[in-house]
Design a protein around this motif. Structure first.
Motif, PDB file in Angstrom:
ATOM      1  N   LYS A 187      13.205  18.108  -8.915  1.00  0.00           N
ATOM      2  CA  LYS A 187      12.328  19.249  -8.864  1.00  0.00           C
ATOM      3  C   LYS A 187      11.583  19.558 -10.060  1.00  0.00           C
ATOM      4  O   LYS A 187      10.485  19.625 -10.288  1.00  0.00           O
ATOM      5  CB  LYS A 187      13.310  20.421  -8.340  1.00  0.00           C
ATOM      6  CG  LYS A 187      12.461  21.778  -8.293  1.00  0.00           C
ATOM      7  CD  LYS A 187      13.414  23.181  -7.923  1.00  0.00           C
ATOM      8  CE  LYS A 187      12.305  24.294  -7.868  1.00  0.00           C
ATOM      9  NZ  LYS A 187      13.267  25.361  -7.358  1.00  0.00           N
ATOM     10  N   ALA A 188      12.194  19.255 -11.290  1.00  0.00           N
ATOM     11  CA  ALA A 188      11.744  19.242 -12.397  1.00  0.00           C
ATOM     12  C   ALA A 188      10.627  18.245 -12.594  1.00  0.00           C
ATOM     13  O   ALA A 188       9.323  18.276 -13.502  1.00  0.00           O
ATOM     14  CB  ALA A 188      12.570  19.026 -13.976  1.00  0.00           C
ATOM     15  N   CYS A 189      10.377  17.164 -11.735  1.00  0.00           N
ATOM     16  CA  CYS A 189       9.310  16.228 -11.682  1.00  0.00           C
ATOM     17  C   CYS A 189       8.454  16.501 -10.487  1.00  0.00           C
ATOM     18  O   CYS A 189       7.807  15.755  -9.905  1.00  0.00           O
ATOM     19  CB  CYS A 189       9.755  14.909 -11.764  1.00  0.00           C
ATOM     20  SG  CYS A 189      11.025  14.340 -13.150  1.00  0.00           S
ATOM     21  N   ASN A 190       8.505  17.600 -10.142  1.00  0.00           N
ATOM     22  CA  ASN A 190       7.698  18.121  -8.944  1.00  0.00           C
ATOM     23  C   ASN A 190       8.086  17.494  -7.616  1.00  0.00           C
ATOM     24  O   ASN A 190       7.148  17.529  -6.584  1.00  0.00           O
ATOM     25  CB  ASN A 190       6.235  17.931  -9.268  1.00  0.00           C
ATOM     26  CG  ASN A 190       5.583  18.705 -10.631  1.00  0.00           C
ATOM     27  OD1 ASN A 190       6.057  19.824 -10.771  1.00  0.00           O
ATOM     28  ND2 ASN A 190       5.140  18.039 -11.452  1.00  0.00           N
ATOM     29  N   VAL A 191       8.956  17.027  -7.481  1.00  0.00           N
ATOM     30  CA  VAL A 191       9.667  16.551  -6.220  1.00  0.00           C
ATOM     31  C   VAL A 191      10.791  17.437  -5.542  1.00  0.00           C
ATOM     32  O   VAL A 191      11.629  17.484  -6.250  1.00  0.00           O
ATOM     33  CB  VAL A 191      10.040  15.091  -5.977  1.00  0.00           C
ATOM     34  CG1 VAL A 191      10.633  14.545  -4.742  1.00  0.00           C
ATOM     35  CG2 VAL A 191       9.024  13.902  -6.636  1.00  0.00           C
ATOM     36  N   GLN A 192      10.512  17.992  -4.291  1.00  0.00           N
ATOM     37  CA  GLN A 192      11.287  18.712  -3.739  1.00  0.00           C
ATOM     38  C   GLN A 192      12.336  17.944  -2.992  1.00  0.00           C
ATOM     39  O   GLN A 192      11.943  17.568  -1.944  1.00  0.00           O
ATOM     40  CB  GLN A 192      10.693  19.787  -2.749  1.00  0.00           C
ATOM     41  CG  GLN A 192      11.547  20.853  -2.367  1.00  0.00           C
ATOM     42  CD  GLN A 192      12.145  22.236  -3.510  1.00  0.00           C
ATOM     43  OE1 GLN A 192      11.089  22.184  -4.683  1.00  0.00           O
ATOM     44  NE2 GLN A 192      13.013  22.667  -3.186  1.00  0.00           N
ATOM     45  N   ILE A 230       9.567   8.328  -9.389  1.00  0.00           N
ATOM     46  CA  ILE A 230      10.438   9.413 -10.030  1.00  0.00           C
ATOM     47  C   ILE A 230      12.018   9.577  -9.929  1.00  0.00           C
ATOM     48  O   ILE A 230      12.620   9.770 -10.717  1.00  0.00           O
ATOM     49  CB  ILE A 230       9.573  11.007  -9.529  1.00  0.00           C
ATOM     50  CG1 ILE A 230       8.235  11.166  -9.987  1.00  0.00           C
ATOM     51  CG2 ILE A 230      10.538  11.937  -9.820  1.00  0.00           C
ATOM     52  CD1 ILE A 230       7.454  12.001  -9.169  1.00  0.00           C
ATOM     53  N   ASN A 286       5.834  15.366   3.214  1.00  0.00           N
ATOM     54  CA  ASN A 286       7.070  15.303   3.356  1.00  0.00           C
ATOM     55  C   ASN A 286       7.502  14.232   4.222  1.00  0.00           C
ATOM     56  O   ASN A 286       7.032  13.743   5.246  1.00  0.00           O
ATOM     57  CB  ASN A 286       7.349  16.737   4.221  1.00  0.00           C
ATOM     58  CG  ASN A 286       8.779  17.087   4.381  1.00  0.00           C
ATOM     59  OD1 ASN A 286       9.617  16.093   4.918  1.00  0.00           O
ATOM     60  ND2 ASN A 286       9.125  18.179   4.542  1.00  0.00           N
ATOM     61  N   GLU A 315       9.659  16.274  -0.692  1.00  0.00           N
ATOM     62  CA  GLU A 315       8.434  16.950  -0.405  1.00  0.00           C
ATOM     63  C   GLU A 315       7.580  16.730  -1.922  1.00  0.00           C
ATOM     64  O   GLU A 315       8.201  17.109  -2.872  1.00  0.00           O
ATOM     65  CB  GLU A 315       8.513  18.417  -0.199  1.00  0.00           C
ATOM     66  CG  GLU A 315       9.207  18.490   1.043  1.00  0.00           C
ATOM     67  CD  GLU A 315       9.085  20.179   1.407  1.00  0.00           C
ATOM     68  OE1 GLU A 315       8.877  21.054   0.644  1.00  0.00           O
ATOM     69  OE2 GLU A 315       9.771  20.589   2.499  1.00  0.00           O
ATOM     70  N   TYR A 316       6.098  16.228  -1.637  1.00  0.00           N
ATOM     71  CA  TYR A 316       5.705  15.841  -2.861  1.00  0.00           C
ATOM     72  C   TYR A 316       4.086  15.950  -2.715  1.00  0.00           C
ATOM     73  O   TYR A 316       3.737  15.239  -1.664  1.00  0.00           O
ATOM     74  CB  TYR A 316       6.213  14.494  -3.489  1.00  0.00           C
ATOM     75  CG  TYR A 316       5.085  13.976  -4.631  1.00  0.00           C
ATOM     76  CD1 TYR A 316       5.429  14.536  -6.050  1.00  0.00           C
ATOM     77  CD2 TYR A 316       4.195  12.902  -4.629  1.00  0.00           C
ATOM     78  CE1 TYR A 316       4.771  14.153  -7.217  1.00  0.00           C
ATOM     79  CE2 TYR A 316       3.800  12.721  -5.718  1.00  0.00           C
ATOM     80  CZ  TYR A 316       3.914  13.125  -7.087  1.00  0.00           C
ATOM     81  OH  TYR A 316       3.044  12.611  -8.236  1.00  0.00           O
ATOM     82  N   LYS A 317       3.368  16.618  -3.074  1.00  0.00           N
ATOM     83  CA  LYS A 317       1.746  16.667  -2.959  1.00  0.00           C
ATOM     84  C   LYS A 317       1.664  17.053  -1.666  1.00  0.00           C
ATOM     85  O   LYS A 317       0.535  16.261  -1.149  1.00  0.00           O
ATOM     86  CB  LYS A 317       1.197  15.313  -3.618  1.00  0.00           C
ATOM     87  CG  LYS A 317       1.514  15.063  -5.174  1.00  0.00           C
ATOM     88  CD  LYS A 317       0.773  15.817  -6.048  1.00  0.00           C
ATOM     89  CE  LYS A 317       0.993  15.444  -7.433  1.00  0.00           C
ATOM     90  NZ  LYS A 317       0.297  16.139  -8.389  1.00  0.00           N
ATOM     91  N   GLN A 338       1.714   8.086  -2.372  1.00  0.00           N
ATOM     92  CA  GLN A 338       2.814   9.010  -2.305  1.00  0.00           C
ATOM     93  C   GLN A 338       4.209   8.693  -2.533  1.00  0.00           C
ATOM     94  O   GLN A 338       5.135   9.064  -3.408  1.00  0.00           O
ATOM     95  CB  GLN A 338       2.775  10.141  -1.605  1.00  0.00           C
ATOM     96  CG  GLN A 338       1.344  11.035  -1.636  1.00  0.00           C
ATOM     97  CD  GLN A 338       0.294  10.602  -0.594  1.00  0.00           C
ATOM     98  OE1 GLN A 338       0.363   9.406  -0.360  1.00  0.00           O
ATOM     99  NE2 GLN A 338      -0.544  11.372  -0.100  1.00  0.00           N
TER     100      GLN A 338
END
Length: 290
Positions: free
Chosen positions: A190-195, A170, A217, A212-214, A163
């Motif tokens: 965020k567009a790449c799924n990472v908050q 990213i 945190n 935050e990812y998958k 992760q």
């Protein structure tokens, strides 16, 4: 083992909490106290504290937390030893002290309350007490062969290695687009799924970011040393300038509001700027003895 500490003014409420029988509280350490109830101990604290009325946050509060496994196996005598060694590390021996163990949760922990005012009427210097508590607890853990927080963190990061690599990859791709603001950076991540979650304290100071990812945190520094708040802000601020960044920004626009940069982060950004100046000087042949 983890240590946390700070100065407090609410001595009575804190000691009442420490002695909370609903939490199966048990006294594991005491020094220079004769009282047998919270009220009696608080009165003894107040007698000494009356010598220094200028100090309002006149009690030191600490929490010592062994790992779950270590804590489950610890006796009252061992918890007393941990507390005693911690106080020695903090140079807090020979002061009024009371400590309670709480076993109401799976995680055994000790609440320690120390009179900040010594018998000479002087207040203990509480500068950087939070950081000093961490270091002292880590030293005690090392001495006693306990699991140290650093070891726990390293094991956790190993388990989350893929992760971390994904978030770093990213981040690299997003930074290649040279975002010129934090909002732009956050939006692209965020567009790449990472908050990207900013850490902002009560004083409206930006202290860093979490990612935050998958379902994971992590702090930026836990992902990679190049993803600390100071590194990201320095690089993004540089992208927004027509010339090289020469001074540390004091404020930033973030999510439709202005936030201040914490002094700790500002110092790290400044340090990075100095390194950049030195590197540019070396790259152009300066300071090479010609």
């Amino acid at each position: 083992m983890i240590g946390k500490g700070h100065s407090i003014a609410s001595t009575e409420a804190s000691i009442d909490y420490g002695w909370n029988q609903e939490k199966d509280a048990e006294v594991v350490f005491r020094d220079h106290l004769a009282g047998e109830t919270p009220k009696e101990i608080i009165e003894e604290f107040k007698i000494i504290q009356s010598q220094n009325e200028r100090c309002t946050q006149n009690t030191l509060s600490f929490i010592l937390s062994p790992t779950v496994k270590d804590g489950q196996e610890m006796s009252k005598a061992q918890l007393k030893e941990i507390t005693s060694r911690f106080l020695k590390e903090m140079e807090l021996k020979n002061r009024q002290t009371i400590a309670f163990v709480h076993r109401d949760k799976a995680h055994t922990h000790v609440h320690v309350y120390v009179n900040r005012i010594g018998f000479d009427g002087k207040a203990y210097n509480d500068s950087f007490i939070g950081k000093r508590s961490q270091i002292a607890a880590d030293n005690v853990g090392k001495e006693l062969g306990l699991t140290r927080v650093r070891e726990v963190q390293q094991e956790k990061l190993k388990e989350l290695n893929w992760q971390r690599l994904a978030i770093k990859h990213i981040n690299n791709k997003v930074m290649e687009t040279r975002p010129k603001s934090l909002d732009e950076y956050i939006s692209k991540m965020k567009a790449c799924n990472v908050q990207v979650v900013p850490s902002i304290n009560k004083s409206n100071q930006l202290q860093g970011f979490r990612f935050e990812y998958k379902g994971v945190n992590l702090k930026g520094s836990e992902v990679h040393r190049s993803m600390t708040g100071s590194k990201l802000i320095g690089e993004i601020s540089q992208n927004a300038s027509y010339s090289r960044l020469r001074e540390v920004p004091k404020h930033l626009r973030l999510i439709d509001k202005t936030v201040r940069i914490s002094s700790n982060m500002a110092a790290k950004i400044a340090k990075d700027l100095v390194k950049q100046v030195i590197k540019r000087g070396l790259d152009t042949g300066m300071g090479m003895g010609y």
